[in-house]
Enzyme design. Structure first.
Site, short mmCIF file in Angstrom:
data_model
loop_
_atom_site.label_atom_id
_atom_site.label_comp_id
_atom_site.label_asym_id
_atom_site.label_seq_id
_atom_site.Cartn_x
_atom_site.Cartn_y
_atom_site.Cartn_z
N LEU A 463 4.71 -2.30 -1.93
CA LEU A 463 3.44 -2.49 -1.22
C LEU A 463 2.59 -1.26 -1.52
O LEU A 463 3.04 -0.12 -1.36
CB LEU A 463 3.66 -2.61 0.29
CG LEU A 463 2.38 -2.57 1.13
CD1 LEU A 463 1.52 -3.81 0.88
CD2 LEU A 463 2.71 -2.48 2.62
N GLU A 464 1.38 -1.52 -2.01
CA GLU A 464 0.45 -0.43 -2.30
C GLU A 464 -0.58 -0.40 -1.17
O GLU A 464 -1.35 -1.36 -1.01
CB GLU A 464 -0.23 -0.72 -3.65
CG GLU A 464 -1.10 0.39 -4.20
CD GLU A 464 -1.70 0.00 -5.57
OE1 GLU A 464 -1.89 -1.19 -5.86
OE2 GLU A 464 -1.97 0.92 -6.37
N VAL A 465 -0.55 0.65 -0.38
CA VAL A 465 -1.52 0.78 0.71
C VAL A 465 -2.68 1.62 0.18
O VAL A 465 -2.46 2.69 -0.40
CB VAL A 465 -0.88 1.45 1.95
CG1 VAL A 465 -1.95 1.86 2.96
CG2 VAL A 465 0.11 0.49 2.61
#
Ligand code: NAI
Length: 727
Positions: A463-465
């Site tokens: 997951l790329e925040v």
């Protein structure tokens, strides 16, 4: 402080509770080994002890494996081999204790933990989702090194052993019982009582120790005689080579070592196991895989912000906008963690499709017996659909996954914000559009960020925040914490077109397009990149992602980066011809019923600027162009502050876009090749293809100073890169 406690009961059963102080799970480090050695001595000498139960004091782990940190400090194969021999000898002592030992297992029993269990005379496990068994060593580029390669085949046979050791996959309780890996399955509440009872029965010889696996005809044909085994081993080797393309030495070593035990006996098998384990521990592949293991562990502890981090806010209710492919996937993984989800789309049919897609994710778990029918029903009831914003007034977090279009996304944001609670966090799953641009439509930009999931959501680990300069710390730590709860490895990046993963993948794909412009053959190009270690070729990936989607990404990035990211004519022409890829059954490859697997659609060549006549490019040239474009862009992302660290860039590329894990990631790759050599190669390409390969300034500085992105553990050096000159 001891790593275990010992209680000798009046009936003569010694209950050993392993509980390594200060650790969340039990790992077999030096202290445990020393304590075990002393314990075995004590048990041998204590006449009153008639049997032993070995259990864990940790809530959900029995023994999680070897101490990987200790392995990482080893410098020579001789030292690693010695460690393996010592481990083998220790477990030999356990196996040959004069009294029966029962392993009472609840929670993770992995690697060295499973080897310990195999040296016990009887194994009982709990029927609980947290109880898993396996040999994950290959995932670190290793093989079991404390007798596992020899004891496992003796217990479960050759084929079941290969299935475990060559893949590293987890075995769940029912399967473990079915293959004879364990003797009994019990409810956690009665684990200790049953274990003590069995220890007494074994001591009184009312029950035999394991190895009573029932063998059928097939076992006899394939596992128990040399000809059958030869066939099985040969097949396994072929499959392993096809799967790993020879990049991963560990599964091949495991095959050799298992075969050695069968052919020349245990003694030889154990020695070979230690020797090969020793070689692997110091191999480059194991170093890279171990780096990734540590990096993702570090990320588990990273709150996502530098300095003091506030407590994340609870996320019990989630609103998802867009019940398409991504929205449904996000809803499903959220429900799997017990979150109440409201899934919104514009019409009933679309909502229905989204709910069905989420249900399919649960059904797959049910099929694999990871959940019960009852849990399946509960999960379904956690996800509700809507066409208006009902339920949004209670949401803690809203994730938007509507069409990739700025105007639509801004409109949806405005509407949703007026329905959500004032303190709700709003995340977009956009893969390319800068979050800052979307947030201009927001009344509360400090609560807006990006949560970029990868497809398919339930399976992809990253997951790329994405945070903008206006995103608040509370929103960031909450999105990061919630991402981790969903089981994802989370990196936090700063805002920019394409963020990190889409941007680096885009230059890579773009370069594949330029190779097609120049006349490269589709199959040869894809094969070259799979050979390099990517899970799929770039052109195949284009078809899978969708050419329309790729076209939108290219447009956004082309606009943002100008001449540095020109668009390939091939992609434009194929897209202009109306081809969308796999989903439209028309792309670069054939998808009609009669197509052979991996068959290029010959008519696509007519669309390419250089036509059907294809040139032959050396494999290395194709690999260099694509990989150097990618790693150079990764360095730019670090230099511009999109990335917080090289670690995040490596993990993001491996877990998000399929950069070969055995190469560690773009920054590890540059360190391995050497910044100076990478710059030299880039300059060579830049001379031929102006602008696309200009070395990132940071890379040039590093080439000059001889610095690295990561410390060289084999030499004990420190990293010395600077993201900004003089910074
Ligand atoms: P999709 O086309 O499958 O789903 C989009 C859904 O949004 C559709 O069901 C559509 O009806 C719905 N929608 C459109 N306008 C809406 C509105 N005003 N209110 C509610 N729902 C609305 O698209 P997909 O693939 O799920 O992508 C969604 C987002 O996720 C895009 O921003 C995309 O860039 C991003 N993304 C996609 C990935 C992929 O591999 N498909 C990977 C990562 C991100």
């Amino acid at each position: 402080m001891s790593t275990h406690s010992l209680e000798i009961r009046p009936d003569g059963i010694a209950v050993v509770t392993l509980d390594v102080p200060g650790e969340a799970v039990n790992v077999l480090g030096r202290a445990v080994r020393e304590d075990f050695a002393a314990l075995f001595e004590l048990l041998t000498n204590d006449e009153s002890v008639r049997g032993v139960v070995l259990r864990s004091g940790k809530p959900d782990s029995w023994i999680a494996g070897a101490d990987v940190g200790e392995l990482a400090t080893i410098r020579t194969s001789t030292d690693a081999e010695r460690l393996s021999r010592d481990g083998q000898l220790l477990l030999d002592r356990l196996e040959s204790l004069r009294m029966p030992v029962v392993a009472a297992i609840h929670g993770a029993c992995l690697g060295g933990g499973l080897e310990t269990a195999l040296a016990c005379g009887y194994r009982i496990i709990t029927d609980h989702p947290r109880t898993i068994l396996g040999f994950p060593e290959v995932k670190l580029g290793l093989i079991p090194g404390a007798g596992g390669t020899q004891r496992l085949p003796q217990l479960v046979g050759l084929r079941a052993s290969l299935d475990m050791i060559l893949t590293g996959k987890n075995v769940y309780p029912r399967k473990a019982l079915a293959i004879g890996l364990v003797d009994e399955l019990v409810h956690p509440a009665i684990l200790l009582d049953i274990a003590v009872t069995r220890a007494l029965e074994l001591a009184d010889e009312k029950r035999g120790t394991s190895s009573t696996r029932r063998r059928g005809l097939v076992d006899f044909a394939l596992d128990d005689n040399p000809i059958g085994r030869g066939v099985v081993l040969k097949k396994a080797r072929e499959q392993t080579l096809a799967r790993t393309r020879g990049h991963y030495p560990a599964p091949l070593a495991a095959l050799d070592v298992i075969a050695a035990g069968y052919d020349q006996g245990d003694e030889h098998g154990f020695r070979e196991e230690a020797r090969r384990f020793g070689e692997l521990v110091v191999s480059p592949v194991a170093r890279e895989l171990t780096f990734l293991f540590f990096a993702s562990n570090e990320l588990k502890k990273d709150p996502g912000v530098d300095g003091d981090a506030p407590e994340p806010l609870p996320v019990d209710k989630l609103a998802v906008l867009g019940a398409g492919f991504m929205g449904a996937g996000i809803a499903a993984v959220a429900a799997l963690q017990g979150t109440l989800v409201r899934l919104k789309d514009t019409d009933a049919a679309q909502v229905g499709r989204g709910l069905a897609a989420a249900r399919d994710v649960f059904a797959e778990r049910l099929e694999k017996r990871r959940i019960t029918k009852h849990e399946f029903d509960d999960l379904r009831s956690l996800v509700g659909g809507t066409m208006d914003y009902s339920g949004f007034a209670n949401a803690d977090l809203c994730i938007e996954a509507v069409f990739e279009d700025v105007a639509v996304k801004q409109q949806v944001l405005r509407e949703a914000e007026s329905k959500l609670p004032a303190d709700a966090i709003y995340a977009s799953n956009t893969s390319t559009i800068p979050i800052g641009e979307l947030a201009t439509a927001s009344q509360r930009p400090e609560q807006v960020l990006g949560m970029h999931f990868f497809s398919p959501v339930p399976r992809m680990p990253l997951l790329e925040v994405i945070v903008t300069p206006r995103t608040g710390v509370a929103a960031t730590v909450t999105a990061v914490a919630y991402g981790k709860k969903l089981g994802k490895t989370v990196i936090v990046v700063n805002d920019g077109p394409g963020f990190y993963t889409t941007r680096t993948l885009a230059v890579y794909m773009n370069e594949a397009g330029f190779l097609l412009d120049d006349g490269a053959d589709i199959v040869a190009l894809d094969a070259a990149m799979v050979d390099f270690g990517f899970p799929s070729g770039p052109i195949k990936l284009l078809d899978d992602v969708g050419l329309d989607v790729a076209g939108k990404v290219a447009a956004v990035l082309g606009e943002a980066f100008g001449e540095r990211m020109p668009r390939s004519r091939s992609l434009e022409k194929v897209l202009a011809a109306g081809r969308t890829g796999r989903k439209g059954k028309s792309g670069f490859y054939r998808y009609d019923a009669r197509a052979r697997k991996g068959e290029v659609d010959p008519s696509v060549y007519e669309l390419l600027p250089t036509g059907a006549q294809r040139a032959t490019y050396p494999v290395e040239e194709m690999q260099r162009r694509l990989v150097l474009a990618l790693v150079n862009e990764a360095v730019r992302c670090l230099e511009e502050g999109i990335l917080r660290s090289p670690r995040d860039g490596d993990v993001g590329a491996v877990f998000g876009i399929g950069f070969p894990p055995f190469r560690g990631g773009p920054f590890r790759y540059i360190d391995a090749v050497g910044a100076a050599e990478v710059v030299r190669r880039l300059e060579e390409l830049d001379a031929r293809f102006p602008r696309r390969f200009s070395p990132a300034p940071l890379l040039e500085r590093m080439a000059h100073s001889g610095a690295r992105f990561h410390p060289d553990l084999t030499r004990g050096s420190e990293p010395s890169f600077r993201t900004r000159q003089g910074g």
